[in-house]
Design an enzyme around this catalytic site. Structure first.
Site, PDB file in Angstrom:
ATOM      1  N   GLU A 196       3.801  -6.932   1.562  1.00 20.65           N
ATOM      2  CA  GLU A 196       3.400  -7.195   0.170  1.00 20.65           C
ATOM      3  C   GLU A 196       3.371  -5.920  -0.657  1.00 20.65           C
ATOM      4  O   GLU A 196       2.309  -5.513  -1.144  1.00 20.65           O
ATOM      5  CB  GLU A 196       1.971  -7.753   0.150  1.00 20.65           C
ATOM      6  N   PRO A 197       4.505  -5.259  -0.878  1.00 22.51           N
ATOM      7  CA  PRO A 197       4.463  -4.039  -1.684  1.00 22.51           C
ATOM      8  C   PRO A 197       4.217  -4.335  -3.162  1.00 22.51           C
ATOM      9  O   PRO A 197       4.742  -5.309  -3.699  1.00 22.51           O
ATOM     10  CB  PRO A 197       5.866  -3.445  -1.479  1.00 22.51           C
ATOM     11  N   GLY A 198       3.424  -3.512  -3.803  1.00 22.57           N
ATOM     12  CA  GLY A 198       3.182  -3.640  -5.240  1.00 22.57           C
ATOM     13  C   GLY A 198       3.554  -2.344  -5.932  1.00 22.57           C
ATOM     14  O   GLY A 198       4.641  -2.188  -6.491  1.00 22.57           O
ATOM     15  N   CYS A 248     -12.829   6.326 -27.232  1.00 21.83           N
ATOM     16  CA  CYS A 248     -14.091   7.049 -27.382  1.00 21.83           C
ATOM     17  C   CYS A 248     -14.746   7.325 -26.025  1.00 21.83           C
ATOM     18  O   CYS A 248     -15.866   6.861 -25.762  1.00 21.83           O
ATOM     19  CB  CYS A 248     -15.039   6.267 -28.272  1.00 21.83           C
ATOM     20  N   GLU A 249     -14.043   8.007 -25.169  1.00 23.32           N
ATOM     21  CA  GLU A 249     -14.557   8.393 -23.859  1.00 23.32           C
ATOM     22  C   GLU A 249     -13.999   9.765 -23.525  1.00 23.32           C
ATOM     23  O   GLU A 249     -12.786   9.987 -23.683  1.00 23.32           O
ATOM     24  CB  GLU A 249     -14.055   7.440 -22.750  1.00 23.32           C
ATOM     25  N   TYR A 268       0.209  -1.047 -12.218  1.00 28.35           N
ATOM     26  CA  TYR A 268      -1.192  -1.280 -12.583  1.00 28.35           C
ATOM     27  C   TYR A 268      -1.548  -0.828 -13.999  1.00 28.35           C
ATOM     28  O   TYR A 268      -2.717  -0.918 -14.377  1.00 28.35           O
ATOM     29  CB  TYR A 268      -2.143  -0.640 -11.553  1.00 28.35           C
ATOM     30  N   GLY A 296       0.766  -1.249   0.000  1.00 31.09           N
ATOM     31  CA  GLY A 296       0.000   0.000   0.000  1.00 31.09           C
ATOM     32  C   GLY A 296       0.786   1.282   0.000  1.00 31.09           C
ATOM     33  O   GLY A 296       0.209   2.371  -0.171  1.00 31.09           O
TER      34      GLY A 296
HETATM   35  C1  PLP Z   1      -3.896  -7.995  -0.463  1.00 35.13           C
HETATM   36  C2  PLP Z   1      -3.064  -6.998  -1.152  1.00 35.13           C
HETATM   37  N1  PLP Z   1      -1.759  -6.941  -0.870  1.00 35.13           N
HETATM   38  C3  PLP Z   1      -0.937  -6.061  -1.478  1.00 35.13           C
HETATM   39  C4  PLP Z   1      -1.429  -5.162  -2.397  1.00 35.13           C
HETATM   40  C5  PLP Z   1      -0.471  -4.222  -3.033  1.00 35.13           C
HETATM   41  O1  PLP Z   1      -0.802  -2.903  -2.783  1.00 35.13           O
HETATM   42  P1  PLP Z   1       0.106  -1.754  -3.389  1.00 35.13           P
HETATM   43  O2  PLP Z   1       0.227  -2.037  -4.843  1.00 35.13           O
HETATM   44  O3  PLP Z   1      -0.626  -0.519  -3.121  1.00 35.13           O
HETATM   45  O4  PLP Z   1       1.421  -1.827  -2.675  1.00 35.13           O
HETATM   46  C6  PLP Z   1      -2.794  -5.172  -2.705  1.00 35.13           C
HETATM   47  C7  PLP Z   1      -3.335  -4.200  -3.671  1.00 35.13           C
HETATM   48  O5  PLP Z   1      -4.305  -3.534  -3.459  1.00 35.13           O
HETATM   49  C8  PLP Z   1      -3.634  -6.095  -2.059  1.00 35.13           C
HETATM   50  O6  PLP Z   1      -4.934  -6.153  -2.329  1.00 35.13           O
END
Ligand code: PLP
Length: 416
Positions: free
Chosen positions: A276-278, A345-346, A374, A238
């Site tokens: 869990e960084p994304g 087309c939006e 994303y 997050g």
């Molecule tokens: C369960 C879970 N873990 C980790 C993430 C990764 O979040 P972020 O990409 O904001 O770090 C998400 C994305 O929403 C998630 O749903």
């Protein structure tokens, strides 16, 4: 304006003629070789960020794991980089299980999420020996038990924390569709603890995405701790990324000082901590290069490019602000404020609303930084869009890791 460079992947620069260089590769050469739009990933930046996360977490909590949230950039090549850097993978659903395995992930280091896991996805998880399945609801437990196999699980808790981010990417607030309120979770935990097949390993929490302050992360730990002592605590992802001048995301170190500070206060010292960084792992490692197709001057100057919401849904989904620059002319002269729009087309197909560009002209290349998170994930075929290629740039060399879709791909699934 050359400050714009600071939003591009670490290691980016300008060539002598002012052309953007990503990992030593000229943006105009990339466009000539792969066409536009093209998503360019600076591979070293990606690897460095993965190492930074590992280093900073293990310095604060030795029994810990960084698990990349694959959903932020679920392409096999990116997952493989994370695996090579020693990270586990968080997957949401069967498709991401399969790409993670193809990327070479150790199944034992995969964490499966999902608020609506199907029988098929649960079966895939247990058959492949996925390390942890995060239980989101009682139906997950029914399905897991029905497989007749043993499985380690975490239970996802709603901490009741409302972070300051767009409502569409909030997940830890009361009323969230993800996870269980603590009282419901407590009942399900009891059931799992009596299950002959499921092993209740620990708890999971995730408060949302693009969060630019550290307090919500720290606040999410105590509600989890109140449910009792377990072996594993997965504290989610997050952390926000820097998309624009105004963004000042906490560093990984500052984020972990807060999160692990709360963990030290509330969690058993012997427990394992997972994060869990994304978004913050991949966002700034990539940039998208477009070609300007039209410049329409009127009350508003619209600069239209050959991509848009087919390759970047972040703006439409949660109004994410991006920046942009004309390749070769980041510094002007002749800066004018324009709206960069896509080809779809939006009216909502806006890439950047109100951005200074230097005398934009048809045929120019336009670079949008911070497109690593994303964008690949939510690419789509709207208006017959062919999803765009992904290339990895490294030290002046480039390799294609995902090809552009072909016109034939657009009809490949038709059966009649
Ligand atoms: C369960 C879970 N873990 C980790 C993430 C990764 O979040 P972020 O990409 O904001 O770090 C998400 C994305 O929403 C998630 O749903």
């Amino acid at each position: 304006m050359s400050d714009l460079l600071s939003l591009f992947p670490p290691g980016s620069g300008l060539a002598a003629d002012g052309t953007l260089l990503v990992a030593g590769c000229r943006a105009d050469d990339l466009a000539a070789e792969f066409g536009t739009p093209v998503l360019v990933v600076a591979e070293d930046a990606l690897r460095a960020r993965a190492r930074e996360y590992r280093r900073e977490l293990s310095a604060r909590w030795p029994d810990s794991r960084v698990v990349f949230a694959s959903k932020a950039f679920p392409c096999t090549a990116v997952q493989r980089v994370m695996v090579e850097q020693g990270l586990g993978l968080d997957v949401a659903g069967g498709g991401e299980i399969l790409t993670a395995l193809k990327a070479g992930a150790d199944p034992g280091l995969i964490v499966l999420h999902g608020n609506a896991k199907s029988d098929e996805e649960i079966a895939l998880a247990v058959e492949h020996g996925i390390g942890l399945v995060v239980v989101d609801n009682a139906d997950d437990v029914d399905r897991l038990e029905a497989t007749g196999r043993t499985q380690d699980v975490l239970v996802r808790i709603i901490p009741g924390v409302t972070a300051d981010t767009h409502s569409h990417v909030l997940t830890g607030h009361e009323g969230s569709k993800f996870g269980l309120a603590p009282s419901d979770a407590a009942r399900l935990i009891q059931r799992i603890e009596h299950s002959p097949r499921l092993r209740m390993r620990g708890l999971h929490v995730h408060v949302g995405s693009q969060i630019l302050d550290v307090e919500p992360f720290a606040e999410s730990v105590a509600p989890v701790a109140r449910l009792g002592e377990f072996e594993v605590y997965d504290l989610g992802g997050g952390l926000g990324a820097r998309y624009t001048w105004a963004d000042e995301p906490p560093t990984v170190a500052t984020y972990l000082d807060a999160l692990i500070g709360a963990a030290r206060q509330h969690l058993p010292a012997a427990a394992q901590v997972i994060i869990e960084p994304g978004r913050s792992m991949v966002c700034t490692a990539a940039t998208t290069i477009y070609r300007v197709t039209t410049v329409k001057r009127g009350a508003i100057t619209f600069v239209a490019v050959d991509g848009g919401m087919g390759d970047n849904l972040e703006v439409a989904l949660f109004e994410q602000r991006f920046e942009a620059g004309i390749v070769g002319r980041f510094d002007g002269p002749g800066l004018e404020t324009v709206t960069v729009v896509g080809r779809h087309c939006e009216s909502g197909d806006v890439l950047v609303d109100g951005v200074p560009l230097a005398e934009p002209r048809v045929g120019d290349l336009l670079a949008v930084p911070a497109t690593g998170a994303y964008c690949y994930t939510m690419a789509n075929n709207y208006n017959g869009n062919r999803r765009i290629p992904v290339v990895f740039a490294h030290d002046g060399h480039v390799r294609l890791v995902v090809r552009r879709e072909t016109w034939d791909d657009l009809t490949a699934r038709d059966v009649d």
